[in-house]
Motif scaffolding. Structure first.
Motif, mmCIF file in Angstrom:
data_model
loop_
_atom_site.group_PDB
_atom_site.id
_atom_site.type_symbol
_atom_site.label_atom_id
_atom_site.label_comp_id
_atom_site.label_asym_id
_atom_site.label_seq_id
_atom_site.Cartn_x
_atom_site.Cartn_y
_atom_site.Cartn_z
ATOM 1 N N ASP A 151 -12.791 -25.679 -33.756
ATOM 2 C CA ASP A 151 -12.871 -24.566 -32.811
ATOM 3 C C ASP A 151 -12.004 -24.863 -31.588
ATOM 4 O OD1 ASP A 151 -14.642 -23.436 -34.563
ATOM 5 O OD2 ASP A 151 -16.381 -23.531 -33.229
ATOM 6 N N ASN A 152 -11.705 -23.822 -30.815
ATOM 7 C CA ASN A 152 -10.954 -24.003 -29.584
ATOM 8 C C ASN A 152 -11.309 -22.894 -28.591
ATOM 9 O OD1 ASN A 152 -8.908 -21.736 -29.752
ATOM 10 N ND2 ASN A 152 -8.449 -22.790 -31.676
ATOM 11 N N PRO A 153 -10.946 -23.053 -27.326
ATOM 12 C CA PRO A 153 -11.367 -22.089 -26.299
ATOM 13 C C PRO A 153 -10.706 -20.718 -26.383
ATOM 14 C CG PRO A 153 -10.886 -24.231 -25.319
ATOM 15 C CD PRO A 153 -10.346 -24.254 -26.713
ATOM 16 N N THR A 154 -9.719 -20.527 -27.262
ATOM 17 C CA THR A 154 -9.132 -19.194 -27.412
ATOM 18 C C THR A 154 -9.943 -18.317 -28.355
ATOM 19 O OG1 THR A 154 -7.693 -19.660 -29.318
ATOM 20 C CG2 THR A 154 -6.854 -20.246 -27.130
ATOM 21 N N MET A 155 -10.880 -18.907 -29.082
ATOM 22 C CA MET A 155 -11.667 -18.151 -30.054
ATOM 23 C C MET A 155 -12.678 -17.254 -29.352
ATOM 24 S SD MET A 155 -12.436 -21.001 -32.994
ATOM 25 C CE MET A 155 -11.159 -21.546 -34.135
ATOM 26 N N ASP A 156 -12.909 -16.076 -29.928
ATOM 27 C CA ASP A 156 -13.844 -15.145 -29.302
ATOM 28 C C ASP A 156 -15.292 -15.618 -29.381
ATOM 29 O OD1 ASP A 156 -14.282 -14.704 -32.004
ATOM 30 O OD2 ASP A 156 -13.840 -12.558 -31.956
ATOM 31 N N ILE A 157 -15.555 -16.672 -30.135
ATOM 32 C CA ILE A 157 -16.917 -17.217 -30.239
ATOM 33 C C ILE A 157 -17.113 -18.441 -29.336
ATOM 34 C CG2 ILE A 157 -17.449 -16.315 -32.535
ATOM 35 C CD1 ILE A 157 -16.207 -19.888 -32.078
ATOM 36 N N ALA A 158 -16.077 -18.851 -28.627
ATOM 37 C CA ALA A 158 -16.158 -20.059 -27.797
ATOM 38 C C ALA A 158 -17.137 -19.856 -26.642
ATOM 39 C CB ALA A 158 -14.780 -20.420 -27.256
ATOM 40 N N GLU A 159 -17.940 -20.881 -26.350
ATOM 41 C CA GLU A 159 -18.862 -20.820 -25.222
ATOM 42 C C GLU A 159 -18.104 -20.758 -23.904
ATOM 43 O OE1 GLU A 159 -21.805 -23.868 -25.219
ATOM 44 O OE2 GLU A 159 -22.421 -23.511 -27.289
ATOM 45 N N ILE A 160 -17.037 -21.541 -23.783
ATOM 46 C CA ILE A 160 -16.177 -21.531 -22.601
ATOM 47 C C ILE A 160 -14.792 -21.110 -23.058
ATOM 48 C CG2 ILE A 160 -15.186 -22.911 -20.740
ATOM 49 C CD1 ILE A 160 -17.614 -24.732 -20.902
ATOM 50 N N LYS A 161 -14.323 -19.993 -22.538
ATOM 51 C CA LYS A 161 -13.051 -19.423 -22.994
ATOM 52 C C LYS A 161 -11.942 -19.691 -21.993
ATOM 53 C CE LYS A 161 -15.191 -15.718 -25.699
ATOM 54 N NZ LYS A 161 -16.578 -16.200 -25.501
ATOM 55 N N GLY A 162 -10.749 -19.796 -22.501
ATOM 56 C CA GLY A 162 -9.588 -20.004 -21.655
ATOM 57 C C GLY A 162 -8.378 -20.354 -22.495
ATOM 58 N N THR A 163 -7.280 -20.608 -21.802
ATOM 59 C CA THR A 163 -6.039 -20.993 -22.461
ATOM 60 C C THR A 163 -5.910 -22.506 -22.419
ATOM 61 O OG1 THR A 163 -4.969 -18.952 -21.741
ATOM 62 C CG2 THR A 163 -3.530 -20.766 -22.438
ATOM 63 N N PRO A 164 -5.951 -23.180 -23.571
ATOM 64 C CA PRO A 164 -5.836 -24.642 -23.566
ATOM 65 C C PRO A 164 -4.419 -25.086 -23.236
ATOM 66 C CG PRO A 164 -5.948 -23.831 -25.817
ATOM 67 C CD PRO A 164 -6.137 -22.635 -24.921
ATOM 68 N N ILE A 165 -4.304 -26.026 -22.312
ATOM 69 C CA ILE A 165 -2.988 -26.586 -21.978
ATOM 70 C C ILE A 165 -2.913 -28.063 -22.345
ATOM 71 C CG2 ILE A 165 -2.576 -24.883 -20.174
ATOM 72 C CD1 ILE A 165 -3.246 -27.053 -18.091
ATOM 73 N N LEU A 166 -4.045 -28.656 -22.674
ATOM 74 C CA LEU A 166 -4.113 -30.049 -23.103
ATOM 75 C C LEU A 166 -5.332 -30.182 -24.009
ATOM 76 C CD1 LEU A 166 -3.829 -33.142 -20.704
ATOM 77 C CD2 LEU A 166 -5.421 -33.106 -22.627
#
Length: 202
Positions: free
Chosen positions: A146-161
Motif C-alpha cells: 500500500d502507499n499514501p496515494t491510494m484512496d484507502i490509505a489512512e494518511i493520504k498524500g504525495t510520497p516523496i521518499l
C-alpha cells in the motif's frame, strides 16, 4: 501500454555501502519484475489496462486485490529505486531542508521518526515522507504494498521518499536487524531526487 520495469540508472553493486549487489539484483529483477508481470496480467482486458499507475492507485478500492498488491508494488518500487544513488547520503539543502527542520525540529529528528516508522511497521510494508493535501510534510507507514496515494490509505498524500521494509529488501546482509538497514539506507539517499519530488508535490 503494459507497465515495464524502470531503468535503475546504476549497477546492482553501486549501492554496496548500504545494499549488497545480490539483494539489489533479486529485489529489482525478481520481486519488482514479478509485480510488473502480475499487475499487467491482472489489468489485461479490463478498464484499467490503459490507465497510468497513478490513476489506478487513486482508485485502488475499485480494483481486485491482485492489482492493489502488484500495482502497489510497481508504484512503490519505481519510486524507491529513483531516490537511491551511489552518490547519495548527507542531508538535504534548500527549501526541502528548511521544511524538514520547520516540521520536525531538525533533520536528525526527522530521520529518527522515519526510522521508527520503518522499524515499528509490523510485518512487511513501507515508511514514507509525504507532502499532505495541505502541503505539509508528514511521516507515515503503510502495510504490504500500500502507499499514501491510494484512496484507502489512512494518511493520504504525495510520497516523496519511501523506504521498503519488506525482508527481501535487507535480509541477506542484515538478517533480522531491520534498524541497521534503516540506519544504512540514508548513506545512499538521493536528496536531489527527493527535492525534485518535493517541489513537484508542493
Amino acid at each position: 501500454m503494459a507497465f515495464q520495469l524502470p531503468e535503475l540508472g546504476y549497477d546492482y553493486g553501486a549501492l554496496d555501502k548500504s545494499i549488497d549487489a545480490q539483494t539489489m539484483e533479486i529485489h529489482y529483477s525478481k520481486h519488482h519484475g514479478a509485480y510488473v508481470t502480475n499487475c499487467n496480467n491482472a489489468i489485461a482486458g479490463t478498464e484499467w489496462d490503459d490507465k497510468p499507475i497513478e490513476e489506478i492507485m487513486a482508485n485502488i478500492s475499485k480494483v481486485p486485490p491482485a492489482v492493489r498488491n502488484n500495482g502497489g508494488g510497481h508504484f512503490n518500487h519505481s519510486l524507491f529505486w529513483s531516490i537511491l544513488s551511489p552518490n547519495g547520503g548527507g542531508e538535504p539543502t534548500g527549501a526541502l531542508a528548511d521544511d524538514i527542520a520547520g516540521t520536525f525540529g531538525s533533520f536528525s529528528a526527522f530521520r529518527d521518526q522515519m526510522n521508527t516508522a520503518g522499524a515499528t511497521r509490523f510485518g512487511s510494508g513501507w515508511a514514507w515522507l509525504i507532502v499532505g493535501p495541505e502541503g505539509k510534510l508528514a511521516v507515515c507507514s503503510t502495510p504490504n504494498q500500500d502507499n499514501p496515494t491510494m484512496d484507502i490509505a489512512e494518511i493520504k498524500g504525495t510520497p516523496i521518499l519511501g523506504i521498503d521494509v519488506w525482508e527481501h529488501a535487507y535480509y541477506l546482509r542484515y538478517q533480522n536487524r531491520r534498524p541497521d538497514y534503516l540506519k544504512a539506507i540514508w548513506d545512499v539517499m538521493s536528496w536531489d531526487e527527493v527535492a525534485t519530488r518535493y517541489a513537484a508535490a508542493k
